[in-house]
Design a protein around this motif. Structure first.
Motif, PDB file in Angstrom:
ATOM      1  N   THR A  96      -3.729   4.123  -2.466  1.00 56.26           N
ATOM      2  CA  THR A  96      -3.858   2.921  -3.261  1.00 56.26           C
ATOM      3  C   THR A  96      -5.112   2.182  -2.900  1.00 56.26           C
ATOM      4  O   THR A  96      -5.529   2.095  -1.787  1.00 56.26           O
ATOM      5  CB  THR A  96      -2.574   1.961  -3.047  1.00 56.26           C
ATOM      6  N   VAL A  99      -6.633  -1.099  -2.248  1.00 64.38           N
ATOM      7  CA  VAL A  99      -6.195  -2.027  -1.731  1.00 64.38           C
ATOM      8  C   VAL A  99      -6.945  -3.262  -2.051  1.00 64.38           C
ATOM      9  O   VAL A  99      -6.804  -4.646  -2.117  1.00 64.38           O
ATOM     10  CB  VAL A  99      -5.427  -2.077  -0.547  1.00 64.38           C
ATOM     11  N   GLU A 133      -0.717   6.320   2.230  1.00 62.12           N
ATOM     12  CA  GLU A 133       0.576   6.154   2.999  1.00 62.12           C
ATOM     13  C   GLU A 133       1.208   7.496   2.708  1.00 62.12           C
ATOM     14  O   GLU A 133       1.315   8.016   1.682  1.00 62.12           O
ATOM     15  CB  GLU A 133       1.280   5.117   2.233  1.00 62.12           C
ATOM     16  N   PRO A 187       7.562   3.610  -1.234  1.00 61.44           N
ATOM     17  CA  PRO A 187       6.905   3.087  -2.395  1.00 61.44           C
ATOM     18  C   PRO A 187       7.189   3.588  -3.799  1.00 61.44           C
ATOM     19  O   PRO A 187       7.270   2.723  -4.748  1.00 61.44           O
ATOM     20  CB  PRO A 187       5.313   3.444  -2.235  1.00 61.44           C
ATOM     21  N   THR A 223       1.184  -4.950  -0.045  1.00 64.35           N
ATOM     22  CA  THR A 223       1.051  -3.688   0.931  1.00 64.35           C
ATOM     23  C   THR A 223       0.022  -4.525   1.921  1.00 64.35           C
ATOM     24  O   THR A 223      -1.054  -5.209   1.458  1.00 64.35           O
ATOM     25  CB  THR A 223      -0.035  -3.043  -0.122  1.00 64.35           C
ATOM     26  N   GLY A 264       1.313  -0.920   5.490  1.00 68.63           N
ATOM     27  CA  GLY A 264       1.545  -0.304   4.240  1.00 68.63           C
ATOM     28  C   GLY A 264       2.320  -1.272   3.403  1.00 68.63           C
ATOM     29  O   GLY A 264       2.704  -2.481   3.586  1.00 68.63           O
ATOM     30  N   THR A 265       2.819  -0.471   2.565  1.00 69.28           N
ATOM     31  CA  THR A 265       3.836  -1.184   1.430  1.00 69.28           C
ATOM     32  C   THR A 265       5.118  -1.620   1.981  1.00 69.28           C
ATOM     33  O   THR A 265       5.998  -0.712   2.598  1.00 69.28           O
ATOM     34  CB  THR A 265       4.230  -0.343   0.353  1.00 69.28           C
TER      35      THR A 265
END
Length: 384
Positions: A25, A27, A105, A115, A133, A146-147
């Motif tokens: 992802t 971010v 992740e 996720p 996140t 992480g998420t």
């Protein structure tokens, strides 16, 4: 939302085949990049990629990092700094002149609310959602959380437990949900943690009133964009699913019946293209009070003005906001003539309206293409 839908399909297929997966992802972005924060890519252990985190430049290196993440079973923050003119030393040759932070992740399918499962929950309902996140720019090689949070108007899920920032994370998610735009948040304690507080919006719901041949490319192109399209027409021999296989629904309905078969929301747009004046007039009368962000009318402006005059003569009051959301002739001025070109023109205008852009040439833009439209929430000094 098409990217998320594709990622979910790929994940389900990988899980069925017993393959490990990891989710990359974007971010945070500083400067220029091909994709903005929120772009995602699913990676399987055998190298299958779904989604994208760049224009193809980062994917190969991210694949190698994702395999390491799957082997170590720990999230990893990867940073690509292309502000140096000699970015070829990274082995990716971006040429974007930006810094891209990507969190990778591992997905543990056996764990609840991983996720991908959260994205399934989001796509299961037509409502906005917020996903948080957490990652550490100060300690890139340290633990990356992480998420960890999912919030909608009627659901709240968190893996933050009873940590001191749990309440603050929920409050920040609620603030983003109400504001309607993503944000970043920094939490300061023994170390600095950044939160990507991401607003997820449902796919565009496109209502196409008219099942003529010129509606076919419009529905096809909308499907490529991942929009959910419904075709409505009073002619049973035109409103046939086989003519519009990419449409979510194809309905045969008279104007006074159509809206009772539909559900509209803030992500619903409509285009009137039945080539039947009375049908378009009847639908316009019903659509305008719904305060949709976009209602397009195919055909000359003279036709639209005639319809508006007729509605006014029949006692209908029209607010400035209702008139502002009405576009006729529908579409951007790109010299469109064929049905395919007209479809491109219409979809481009809808996209510009939904993103609050003017639809001008990027050549004439004096700032970066993807301006930073995220809010920066106040720094929180809670102990972690």
């Amino acid at each position: 939302m098409k990217e998320l839908e594709d990622i979910i399909k790929a994940f389900d297929a990988a899980e069925q085949a017993g393959k490990q997966t990891a989710l990359a992802t974007v971010v945070q972005v500083e400067g220029s990049s091909y994709r903005r924060a929120g772009a995602r890519m699913l990676v399987t252990e055998d190298g299958e990629l779904t989604g994208a985190i760049s224009g193809g430049c980062l994917e190969g290196d991210a694949l190698r990092k994702a395999r390491l993440v799957m082997a170590q079973q720990q999230p990893m923050l990867v940073t690509y700094d292309t502000t140096d003119d000699d970015d070829a030393k990274l082995g990716v040759g971006l040429g974007c002149n930006g810094i891209i932070h990507i969190l990778i992740e591992p997905i543990f399918a056996s764990q609840p609310n991983h996720p991908i499962q959260l994205f399934k929950k989001f796509l299961g309902k037509r409502q906005n959602a917020v996903v948080i996140t957490l990652f550490s720019l100060a300690n890139r090689k340290g633990t990356q959380l992480g998420t960890c949070l999912f919030l909608t108007n009627d659901e709240y899920l968190s893996k933050c437990g009873n940590t001191p920032i749990a309440a603050q994370l929920r409050a920040d998610a609620q603030a983003v949900l109400q504001a309607g735009r993503s944000a970043t948040k920094t939490y300061l304690a023994d170390s600095e943690i950044t939160g990507f507080v991401e607003l997820l919006k449902p796919a565009v719901s496109l209502l196409v009133f008219g099942a003529g041949n010129d509606a076919i490319p419009l529905v096809q192109m909308a499907s490529v964009l991942g929009w959910h399209t419904t075709v409505i027409d009073g002619r049973a021999n035109y409103a046939v699913s086989s003519r519009f296989p990419q449409a979510r629904q194809v309905l045969v309905a008279k104007p006074d019946q159509a809206l009772s078969l539909l559900t509209t929301d803030s992500r619903t747009v409509a285009v009137l293209m039945t080539h039947n004046y009375n049908y378009d007039l009847a639908m316009l009368r019903q659509l305008m009070p719904l305060q949709l962000p976009y209602v397009g009318s195919l055909g000359p402006k003279k036709k639209l003005m005639r319809m508006l005059d007729e509605l006014l003569d029949n006692g209908m009051n029209m607010t400035s906001s209702e008139l502002q959301a009405l576009y006729g002739p529908t579409g951007l001025d790109i010299g469109a003539e064929t049905s395919e070109e007209i479809a491109l023109s219409i979809l481009s205008e809808i996209q510009a309206v939904l993103q609050q852009r003017e639809g001008k040439s990027l050549r004439d833009k004096h700032t970066v293409i993807h301006s930073n439209d995220m809010e920066s929430l106040p720094v929180n000094h809670e102990n972690l």
